[in-house]
Design an enzyme around this catalytic site. Structure first.
Site, PDB file in Angstrom:
ATOM      1  N   SER A   4      74.601 141.270  -0.084  1.00 19.20           N
ATOM      2  CA  SER A   4      74.679 142.057  -1.332  1.00 19.20           C
ATOM      3  C   SER A   4      73.503 142.632  -1.600  1.00 19.20           C
ATOM      4  O   SER A   4      72.386 142.043  -1.845  1.00 19.20           O
ATOM      5  CB  SER A   4      74.829 141.123  -2.580  1.00 19.20           C
TER       6      SER A   4
ATOM      7  N   HIS B 126      77.776 144.397   0.733  1.00 18.85           N
ATOM      8  CA  HIS B 126      78.605 144.143  -0.621  1.00 18.85           C
ATOM      9  C   HIS B 126      77.864 144.961  -1.787  1.00 18.85           C
ATOM     10  O   HIS B 126      76.447 145.063  -2.037  1.00 18.85           O
ATOM     11  CB  HIS B 126      78.425 142.544  -0.641  1.00 18.85           C
TER      12      HIS B 126
ATOM     13  N   ASP C 244      77.755 145.063  -5.807  1.00 22.12           N
ATOM     14  CA  ASP C 244      77.971 144.494  -7.068  1.00 22.12           C
ATOM     15  C   ASP C 244      78.017 145.494  -8.143  1.00 22.12           C
ATOM     16  O   ASP C 244      76.809 145.869  -8.583  1.00 22.12           O
ATOM     17  CB  ASP C 244      77.165 143.538  -7.292  1.00 22.12           C
TER      18      ASP C 244
ATOM     19  N   MET D  37      78.771 146.146 -12.256  1.00 23.16           N
ATOM     20  CA  MET D  37      78.832 145.289 -13.408  1.00 23.16           C
ATOM     21  C   MET D  37      78.667 146.502 -14.576  1.00 23.16           C
ATOM     22  O   MET D  37      77.916 147.193 -14.575  1.00 23.16           O
ATOM     23  CB  MET D  37      77.685 144.344 -13.653  1.00 23.16           C
TER      24      MET D  37
ATOM     25  N   HIS E   5      82.461 145.157  -5.280  1.00 21.89           N
ATOM     26  CA  HIS E   5      83.042 144.088  -6.022  1.00 21.89           C
ATOM     27  C   HIS E   5      82.998 144.479  -7.467  1.00 21.89           C
ATOM     28  O   HIS E   5      81.799 144.589  -7.995  1.00 21.89           O
ATOM     29  CB  HIS E   5      82.104 142.721  -5.760  1.00 21.89           C
TER      30      HIS E   5
ATOM     31  N   MET F 156      83.137 143.892 -11.185  1.00 23.46           N
ATOM     32  CA  MET F 156      82.836 143.085 -12.322  1.00 23.46           C
ATOM     33  C   MET F 156      82.941 143.774 -13.557  1.00 23.46           C
ATOM     34  O   MET F 156      81.853 144.115 -14.397  1.00 23.46           O
ATOM     35  CB  MET F 156      81.527 142.258 -12.137  1.00 23.46           C
TER      36      MET F 156
ATOM     37  N   MET G 276      84.432 133.015  -6.428  1.00 27.88           N
ATOM     38  CA  MET G 276      83.018 133.082  -6.752  1.00 27.88           C
ATOM     39  C   MET G 276      82.420 131.774  -6.842  1.00 27.88           C
ATOM     40  O   MET G 276      82.985 130.679  -7.335  1.00 27.88           O
ATOM     41  CB  MET G 276      82.994 133.615  -8.277  1.00 27.88           C
TER      42      MET G 276
ATOM     43  N   ASP H 242      81.312 134.040  -2.677  1.00 31.46           N
ATOM     44  CA  ASP H 242      80.267 135.016  -3.303  1.00 31.46           C
ATOM     45  C   ASP H 242      79.496 134.165  -4.234  1.00 31.46           C
ATOM     46  O   ASP H 242      79.907 133.655  -5.425  1.00 31.46           O
ATOM     47  CB  ASP H 242      80.940 136.303  -3.982  1.00 31.46           C
TER      48      ASP H 242
HETATM   49  C1  DX5 Z   1      77.108 138.022  -8.625  1.00 31.16           C
HETATM   50  C2  DX5 Z   1      77.257 138.783  -7.374  1.00 31.16           C
HETATM   51  C3  DX5 Z   1      77.044 138.407  -6.074  1.00 31.16           C
HETATM   52  C4  DX5 Z   1      75.359 138.086  -5.928  1.00 31.16           C
HETATM   53  C5  DX5 Z   1      75.133 137.282  -4.694  1.00 31.16           C
HETATM   54  O1  DX5 Z   1      77.491 138.427  -9.705  1.00 31.16           O
HETATM   55  O2  DX5 Z   1      78.799 139.011  -7.374  1.00 31.16           O
HETATM   56  O3  DX5 Z   1      77.584 139.001  -5.068  1.00 31.16           O
HETATM   57  O4  DX5 Z   1      74.538 139.147  -5.980  1.00 31.16           O
HETATM   58  O5  DX5 Z   1      73.658 137.044  -4.746  1.00 31.16           O
HETATM   59  P1  DX5 Z   1      73.227 135.589  -4.461  1.00 31.16           P
HETATM   60  O6  DX5 Z   1      73.671 135.491  -2.882  1.00 31.16           O
HETATM   61  O7  DX5 Z   1      71.694 135.637  -4.428  1.00 31.16           O
HETATM   62  O8  DX5 Z   1      73.725 134.623  -5.314  1.00 31.16           O
HETATM   63 ZN    ZN Z   2      79.597 140.086  -5.645  1.00 29.50          ZN
END
Ligand code: DX5
Ligand code: ZN
Length: 216
Positions: free
Chosen positions: A7, A30, A32, A34, A63, A65, A136, A174
């Site tokens: 990520s 990956h 993320d 948000m 991903h 969110m 998750m 994840d």
């Molecule tokens: C959390 C994200 C993950 C996160 C993973 O909301 O979806 O992808 O970045 O990070 P680590 O591996 O540090 O938990």
């Molecule tokens: Zn993620």
């Protein structure tokens, strides 16, 4: 073979190209996304996906969110996403089906993600139409949180349904995946491991990717 999806939430955003080249040994990047509504944090969006697309040959696993993800999935596909995953909690069942259809109409792979409190069964209405399911193993919103080992029965349940109903579908975990937690994910049936801090905090990133891949 187990795939690793680092990520970039844990990357240095001022040196994103360098940090994407550092994970060249991985299988996916990956990303993320948000929106400050679905989760209490704001990260990156469409322009960043567009900018990183030309700097790597790895597929981009985006991903989302965000609330009502169907509003934006086409733009993420056009920006260069290869896989787009949406949360089942982010809209009505009908709207999530429509979001998946929009991703497929763009020729991209689609997936659904379940938050920790969402039961495994919530994946079932979508399981036969997606290329990826995601469990998750932290509350979405932030990197660097502790792995929730109690999600492993959910992973195992979804693995058995995938084998039965859609064997080509991938199963990703994840959150909190690290050398001490990757083994149980693989054991439970995940074949894609997302790892942010465990990859980017490692001194030798290619070695850490290899370590996660073999589950120890
Ligand atoms: C959390 C994200 C993950 C996160 C993973 O909301 O979806 O992808 O970045 O990070 P680590 O591996 O540090 O938990
Ligand atoms: Zn993620």
């Amino acid at each position: 073979m187990v795939k690793i999806a680092p990520s970039i939430l844990s990357a240095d955003f001022a040196n994103l190209e360098r940090d994407i080249h550092r994970i060249a040994a991985a299988d996916y990047v990956h990303v993320d996304v948000m929106d400050g509504m679905f989760v209490p944090n704001i990260t990156i969006g469409i322009p960043v996906v567009r900018s990183i697309r030309p700097v790597t040959d790895l597929p981009l696993d985006v991903h989302l969110m965000i609330v009502q993800p169907g509003r934006y999935v086409e733009q993420f596909c056009d920006a260069g996403a290869d896989l787009v995953t949406v949360h089942v909690e982010a809209d009505t069942e009908e709207a999530i089906h429509q979001a998946i259809a929009k991703i497929h109409a763009k020729g991209k792979r689609a997936g659904v993600v379940l938050k920790p409190a969402t039961p495994a069964e919530a994946v079932l209405p979508f399981l036969e139409e997606v290329e990826l399911g995601v469990v998750m193993t932290v509350e979405p919103g932030f990197g660097g949180q502790s792995f929730m080992a109690d999600m492993m029965p959910k992973v195992a349940a979804i693995r058995s349904w995938i084998d039965e109903k859609n064997p080509g579908c991938e199963l990703e975990v994840d959150g909190g995946v690290a050398p001490d937690t990757c083994g149980q994910c693989i054991e439970a049936g995940a074949n894609v491991l997302v790892a942010g801090s465990a990859v980017y905090k490692a001194e030798d990133i290619p070695a850490r990717i290899a370590q996660l891949r073999c589950g120890r």
